[in-house]
Every structure is written in C-alpha cells, then in structure tokens.
Design a protein around this motif. Structure first.
Motif: not given
Lengths: 197, 197
Positions: B82-91
């Motif tokens: 993922v690009e960013d920690v925010a994307d990890l959180w979304a997943l």
C-alpha cells in the motif's frame, strides 16, 4: 488503548473533525513529529497555561484584564455585547469598532437550559454605571435565540437610561438578491434608506 | 506572538483545518481546558513519544515490529503493498485481508520528486525471499501515479517468480451507473464476469 488510537479518539471529538480527518491529522503529525507535532504540543501547553479569561469583559487573552480592556486607545464609553469570543474576533478583524466588549457566553435557550440569570447582565449593568457608558451595541446573531437575547438585554438596560442599539439587518455586501432568504429581503426592504447617501 | 495566536497559527497549518476552523477549535479547547485540552495534550505527547515505525513493513504502532507483523494469526505468505498507513488502516477496517503489509510511503511522482530508488522495493524483494512469500497484492490508488507505481513494482518483482496481483477495478458496491465516471465504467465492462456467481 494504543497511543495511536487514543490520540485519534481525542482528536475526533473536537469540532470540525471526524474520525476520518482525525486519522489524517494523526498521520500528518507523526510524519512531521519534530517540525509540526512537538511545536504544536508546546503551543497547546503554553495556551492551556497562559490564556486567561478577562474578568472585565470575558474575552480570552494573555492577560487579565485583556489587551482590549487595557488599550488606552479604545473608546471606553462604548460596550459591544457579543455572544462569544469568536464574534469578538470577527468584529476585531473587520476593524470597524474601537470600543469595549462584553461577552455573554451564550444566548437564552430553553433547549440548552440557558436562563436569564446565566447571562452576565448584572455585570453589564454595573459596568454601564461605573464606566459612564454612553452606548451599548447589541451585536448578537440574527437567529431566534440571538434576537430574543438582544430583546431581553435591551429590556434590562432600559431603566439605566443608556442608549442601546443593534446591528442593522440587510443585504450582505456582495450579496445577490436572487440568493437571499425572504427574511433578509424583508428586513432590507423595511430598513430601506434614501438613495444617494 | 500571544499564546492564543500562536496556537491558532500552529493548528491552521494542519490538514483538514483552516484559520476559521482552527479558531473554532481553540475556543473549544480553552473552554474545556481540563476535560478536553489537557487530555488531548497528554494523548499527543504520549503518541509523539511512543508511536514507532515498524522496521519490517513501515506501519505505525506502539511497538516495532508492529502489531500486525507480530500477530501469529496472520498469513505470512501474503504481502499487501500500500502507499500509506491510511490505506493499511482502510484495509484493516474492512476485515478482508489477513496477511502482512508493505508500506511504500509514496508513489512515483515526477512532480513531487519521488524516484524509483526512493521506494522500499529492495526491502520488499528481500522480504519476499526470506519470508517465502507466495503472493504480493498491489493495493495502490487507482490514480495515474498509483498505477505507474504498481507497474514499476510488478516489473521489479517479475524476476523473483512470486505471484503478483492487484485490486480489481469496477463498480463500487452501492454505486449507481449514472453517476460513475467513464474510466470506471470501461474498467467494469472489460473485467465483466459470468453472471450468477
């Protein structure tokens, strides 16, 4: 709770922020820990420690009495009554007023349980007497609560014999008739003035 | 600068906030100094001190390696890029994925000066080899930069012989055809599947 979740939870409860923007803000803060986050903590700690409520007018500032109440250049015969510090800031930004203020800290509201005795009207009356105030300007919001409060304050001030005025209603500058609500149009029509002034 | 102005200035520079919302937030904080402001300072100080970047995947958390990398229940043969920690959180919020992650920390971008060597692709290659990874899932944004980065990472992974997949494009669940952009419609049409599954 993890330090990350705890910070997000605290931020998400603030006005203007929800869970999504709180998460975004936390990521930004942690990425710029030294340049943004630590200075912000420092500024917040300093404000929590140093900001005082002015015992005269209710304004917030670095000193009590506040900068405005201490300013000798201010016209001490005028008191502008506002609901909140945010309203005082708005008037200060507009540079149209050079008198003193009185912050009410709220408006009469049955819903929020704000009663007449919760407003600092006694204090305002005392200030009017001791300051030899010439005019009280009621700068309250043009909402039902704001106008009811203005009415109440004006009534309480009537026996003192001080002049009481309130902000004019009308077209916002730059506003277009087509997009204005009926109430504003009606107020602007009623308060119409001779053209050419 | 007064403590009030300084705090407003610091807050107004954060994402999601402008001068107006920063002022509103400061008033809220100062009104609830003990119940909101001091706990927030405390949570922020704790996060600044305790939150670590995971040396394995780049995630943020209270420990290094992070909670996800240490979780024995995770499928260690999968890495989701993922690009960013925010994307990890979304997943993570969607509960659809139970493998490991690799945070890129950015996408290739000529404008922002992000070059291929700025992305942790070497690290990803090492992890693939040492973890015996079976599949890399590229979960990058469906933007030009995201897709260019996905293409680049896939190319670098090709010699290693690991399976590389990427998220499907198509109709968002609950989305209405009428309001979808042409690109999404074209992608959904191309990737159409046999009905009845």
């Amino acid at each position: 709770m993890s330090p990350l979740d705890s910070l997000i939870k605290h931020l998400a409860k603030l006005p203007c922020l929800g869970p999504r923007s709180a998460r975004r803000m936390v990521l930004h803060l942690l990425k710029k820990r030294d340049t943004v986050m630590l200075p912000l903590i420092e500024a917040m700690t300093r404000a929590a420690r140093e900001v005082k409520t002015c015992s005269a007018c209710g304004n917030l500032g670095g000193s009590d009495p506040c900068e405005i109440c201490r300013d000798p250049g201010r016209d001490r015969s005028l008191i502008c009554v506002v609901e909140d510090v945010a309203d005082l800031w708005a008037l200060e930004r507009s540079h149209v007023y050079r008198g003193l203020y009185q912050i009410l800290g709220g408006t009469l509201s049955a819903l929020e349980g704000v009663r007449p005795e919760d407003l600092p009207v006694e204090k305002l009356l005392e200030r009017v007497k001791s300051n030899k105030t010439k005019e009280i300007i009621l700068a309250l919001n043009a909402t039902v609560e704001g106008q009811a409060t203005a009415h109440y304050v004006a009534e309480r001030l009537a026996p003192v014999g001080v002049a009481v005025s309130k902000l004019a209603h009308g077209l916002p500058v730059g506003g277009e008739l087509e997009y204005l609500d009926d109430g504003t149009l009606a107020a602007a029509m009623q308060a119409r003035r001779k053209a050419g002034r």
